[in-house]
Scaffold this active site. Structure first.
Site, PDB file in Angstrom:
ATOM      1  N   CYS A 109     111.405  90.167  45.037  1.00  0.00           N
ATOM      2  CA  CYS A 109     112.463  90.975  45.662  1.00  0.00           C
ATOM      3  C   CYS A 109     113.141  90.290  46.843  1.00  0.00           C
ATOM      4  O   CYS A 109     114.313  89.937  46.765  1.00  0.00           O
ATOM      5  CB  CYS A 109     111.895  92.324  46.094  1.00  0.00           C
ATOM      6  SG  CYS A 109     111.137  93.212  44.729  1.00  0.00           S
ATOM      7  N   THR A 115     116.784  92.995  37.706  1.00  0.00           N
ATOM      8  CA  THR A 115     118.049  92.315  38.024  1.00  0.00           C
ATOM      9  C   THR A 115     117.696  90.974  38.673  1.00  0.00           C
ATOM     10  O   THR A 115     117.864  90.796  39.871  1.00  0.00           O
ATOM     11  CB  THR A 115     118.902  93.170  38.999  1.00  0.00           C
ATOM     12  OG1 THR A 115     118.080  93.550  40.121  1.00  0.00           O
ATOM     13  CG2 THR A 115     119.442  94.407  38.341  1.00  0.00           C
TER      14      THR A 115
HETATM   15  C1  UGA Z   1     109.793  94.522  49.261  1.00  0.00           C
HETATM   16  C2  UGA Z   1     110.136  95.650  50.261  1.00  0.00           C
HETATM   17  O1  UGA Z   1     109.148  95.676  51.289  1.00  0.00           O
HETATM   18  C3  UGA Z   1     110.183  97.003  49.547  1.00  0.00           C
HETATM   19  O2  UGA Z   1     110.569  98.019  50.460  1.00  0.00           O
HETATM   20  C4  UGA Z   1     111.189  96.911  48.405  1.00  0.00           C
HETATM   21  O3  UGA Z   1     111.248  98.125  47.669  1.00  0.00           O
HETATM   22  C5  UGA Z   1     110.767  95.786  47.452  1.00  0.00           C
HETATM   23  O4  UGA Z   1     110.720  94.549  48.177  1.00  0.00           O
HETATM   24  C6  UGA Z   1     111.775  95.721  46.357  1.00  0.00           C
HETATM   25  O5  UGA Z   1     112.923  95.359  46.636  1.00  0.00           O
HETATM   26  O6  UGA Z   1     111.475  96.132  45.230  1.00  0.00           O
HETATM   27  P1  UGA Z   1     107.509  93.675  48.153  1.00  0.00           P
HETATM   28  O7  UGA Z   1     108.309  92.617  47.468  1.00  0.00           O
HETATM   29  O8  UGA Z   1     106.495  94.439  47.379  1.00  0.00           O
HETATM   30  O9  UGA Z   1     108.472  94.782  48.804  1.00  0.00           O
HETATM   31  O10 UGA Z   1     106.744  92.934  49.313  1.00  0.00           O
HETATM   32  P2  UGA Z   1     106.652  93.064  50.898  1.00  0.00           P
HETATM   33  O11 UGA Z   1     105.530  93.921  51.271  1.00  0.00           O
HETATM   34  O12 UGA Z   1     107.984  93.377  51.478  1.00  0.00           O
HETATM   35  O13 UGA Z   1     106.273  91.561  51.258  1.00  0.00           O
HETATM   36  C7  UGA Z   1     107.170  90.494  50.953  1.00  0.00           C
HETATM   37  C8  UGA Z   1     106.656  89.180  51.409  1.00  0.00           C
HETATM   38  O14 UGA Z   1     106.718  89.097  52.818  1.00  0.00           O
HETATM   39  C9  UGA Z   1     105.220  88.859  51.018  1.00  0.00           C
HETATM   40  O15 UGA Z   1     105.170  87.541  50.521  1.00  0.00           O
HETATM   41  C10 UGA Z   1     104.457  88.985  52.319  1.00  0.00           C
HETATM   42  O16 UGA Z   1     103.326  88.157  52.360  1.00  0.00           O
HETATM   43  C11 UGA Z   1     105.502  88.557  53.322  1.00  0.00           C
HETATM   44  N1  UGA Z   1     105.298  89.089  54.689  1.00  0.00           N
HETATM   45  C12 UGA Z   1     105.310  90.422  54.909  1.00  0.00           C
HETATM   46  C13 UGA Z   1     105.120  88.211  55.740  1.00  0.00           C
HETATM   47  O17 UGA Z   1     105.119  86.976  55.564  1.00  0.00           O
HETATM   48  N2  UGA Z   1     104.939  88.715  57.003  1.00  0.00           N
HETATM   49  C14 UGA Z   1     104.938  90.048  57.243  1.00  0.00           C
HETATM   50  O18 UGA Z   1     104.783  90.439  58.424  1.00  0.00           O
HETATM   51  C15 UGA Z   1     105.123  90.920  56.170  1.00  0.00           C
END
Ligand code: UGA
Length: 458
Positions: free
Chosen positions: A281, A101
């Site tokens: 996401c 989506t």
């Molecule tokens: C995210 C959510 O964490 C999942 O629970 C959800 O299912 C998923 O989206 C989705 O909607 O499908 P994801 O996109 O795999 O998961 O990535 P994250 O681990 O959430 O990280 C997202 C971004 O935040 C990355 O670019 C990461 O580098 C950044 N981030 C994360 C930070 O800059 N600081 C942090 O402390 C943590």
């Protein structure tokens, strides 16, 4: 078959048959995960190339552990892939919807065309009472709409329920999150008679392990998902906003985050300051959430998400400013090594990747940019063909005026500063993820710059 007979058949065997429509990140992982739980699963997609790859045990993206899960279950005969909707509808009465989506072109709202097309293709083919369980992230109200759409398309006498079971898996941990979720949320229609029983039976082994199960209405289930992502995005932008203040006040945001994190009401996770969030996401979900709230007349309630988005995007320009300063005030002619292109480690996903965005901006400002990433080079080349790509850290850092760490892959965190010192032109490193051991780099003669932290040596 009556609704009751359908459930009895399921309960008797313990093994369920199900289909998963959409075999991208979410769908492929869910299909393989359900097969791993012992079920008989068919993954369905309109993309014949993707289906051929998956059927051959080849995962078209990088996800630790998924290749093994896929090949084990293909070999065990519990998992198949097809483009044939007739085969799938004959196979099972429980259908998962895991199509993408994405954000609409030129708008904040979500593009639901793939979700609609699965319903339109699937429902007219159904001949038995069926449950369609959505997993995709959708604007609130979509599931109820799809329920109405399904009832209108169903053959006379065929009862079709739509339920919503949002997915919370993280890229890089998709297998673990599928086989050991921290909660299962199921939204059902007000008149639902079989969705909950079917889903509970499918997830029986997870429920037996004590995974919390929350049954709710459709709209709450939809909102749980987008609220979770909005909260995570807000937490990241919160610490990044604080890091802007820290930078000016000469405070250390990483120590600050550690101190905050000891409060169990706050928690340390997702408080890593740096280049901010990207991926397929968080950015698009907060935008679609704002768009939907606006449509519902609740735009003010989510106005803060615009600020969350804006703080996040500011990190990327700040990174360029910091690099410019580290290069003595101009990027013109500078040779920059960019370590990391994926939006986060353990992934080859470059959708809305902060790292690649920064690399592109540096190039626009006149730098020569050499990018290295352990997994995401191929995908990066497709979206940013004009950057230079290297096949190793050493190659990317060859005669570099500055080295930037933009994705915190373990390979970069564990780099030996002494070894790299002989490769570069200037021992200047910019840590965009606050993941390096600053003292170690400084003692090897490097000038270290960190996004959101002012260091004495800088
Ligand atoms: C995210 C959510 O964490 C999942 O629970 C959800 O299912 C998923 O989206 C989705 O909607 O499908 P994801 O996109 O795999 O998961 O990535 P994250 O681990 O959430 O990280 C997202 C971004 O935040 C990355 O670019 C990461 O580098 C950044 N981030 C994360 C930070 O800059 N600081 C942090 O402390 C943590």
């Amino acid at each position: 078959m009556s609704g009751r007979g359908w459930l009895i058949r399921v309960a008797y065997t313990g093994v369920m048959r199900c289909n998963v429509f959409g075999t991208g990140y979410l769908g492929a992982t869910h299909a393989a995960g359900m097969a791993e739980l012992g079920h008989d699963v068919i993954g369905v997609d309109v993309d014949a190339g993707k289906i051929a790859k998956l059927a051959a045990g080849d995962v078209p993206f990088f996800e630790p552990g998924l290749r093994k899960l896929l090949s084990d279950n293909l070999a065990a005969g519990r998992l198949r892939f097809t483009t044939d909707y007739d085969l799938a509808t004959e196979h099972a009465d429980l259908h998962f919807l895991g199509v993408g989506t994405p954000q609409k072109k030129g708008e904040y709202g979500a593009d639901l065309r793939h979700v609609h097309s699965v319903i339109d293709e699937l429902v007219p083919r159904l001949t038995r009472p069926s449950v369609i369980v959505g997993k995709s992230t959708v604007p609130v109200g979509t599931a109820a709409d799809l329920g109405r759409r399904a009832r209108a398309l169903a053959a006379y006498g065929v009862d079709v329920e739509v339920a919503w079971n949002p997915e919370f898996l993280r890229e890089g941990y998709a297998v673990q999150d599928t086989l050991h979720p921290d909660r299962i949320v199921l939204g059902v229609q007000p008149d639902s008679i079989r969705s909950e029983a079917a889903v509970r039976e499918l997830y029986a082994s997870l429920l037996a392990e004590g995974v919390p199960f929350l049954r709710t209405d459709l709209q709450t289930a939809e909102l749980v998902k987008v609220s979770a992502n909005a909260f995570l995005a807000t937490k990241i932008s919160f610490i990044n906003a604080i890091s802007e203040v820290c930078e000016i006040a000469d405070a250390d945001v990483t120590v600050l985050a550690d101190a905050l994190g000891f409060d169990p009401r706050i928690g340390r996770r997702f408080l890593n300051a740096g280049l901010g969030f990207g991926g397929g996401c968080l950015p698009k979900d907060i935008r679609a959430f704002m768009a939907r709230a606006g449509e519902l007349g609740a735009g003010n309630a989510l106005a803060f998400l615009r600020e969350v988005d804006s703080i996040n995007m500011r990190r990327r320009t700040r990174m360029v400013e910091l690099t410019t300063a580290a290069c003595g005030g101009s990027l013109l002619g500078a040779n920059i090594a960019v370590l990391g292109a994926a939006f986060k480690p353990e992934s080859d996903d470059v959708r809305d990747s902060p790292a690649l965005n920064v690399a592109g901006m540096l190039q626009l400002n006149g730098a020569t940019v050499n990018v290295y990433d352990p997994e995401a080079l191929e995908n990066s080349r497709k979206v940013f063909p004009t950057l230079n790509y290297s096949t190793s850290v050493a190659e990317a850092c060859d005669r570099a005026d500055a080295v930037l760490v933009l994705t915190e892959w373990r390979e970069f965190v564990e780099l030996d500063p002494a070894e790299l010192a002989d490769v570069v032109r200037n021992r200047v490193i910019v840590d965009g993820r606050n993941c390096l051991d600053v003292a170690r780099w400084q003692s090897a003669g490097w000038r270290v710059h960190c996004l959101g932290r002012r260091l004495e040596s800088v």
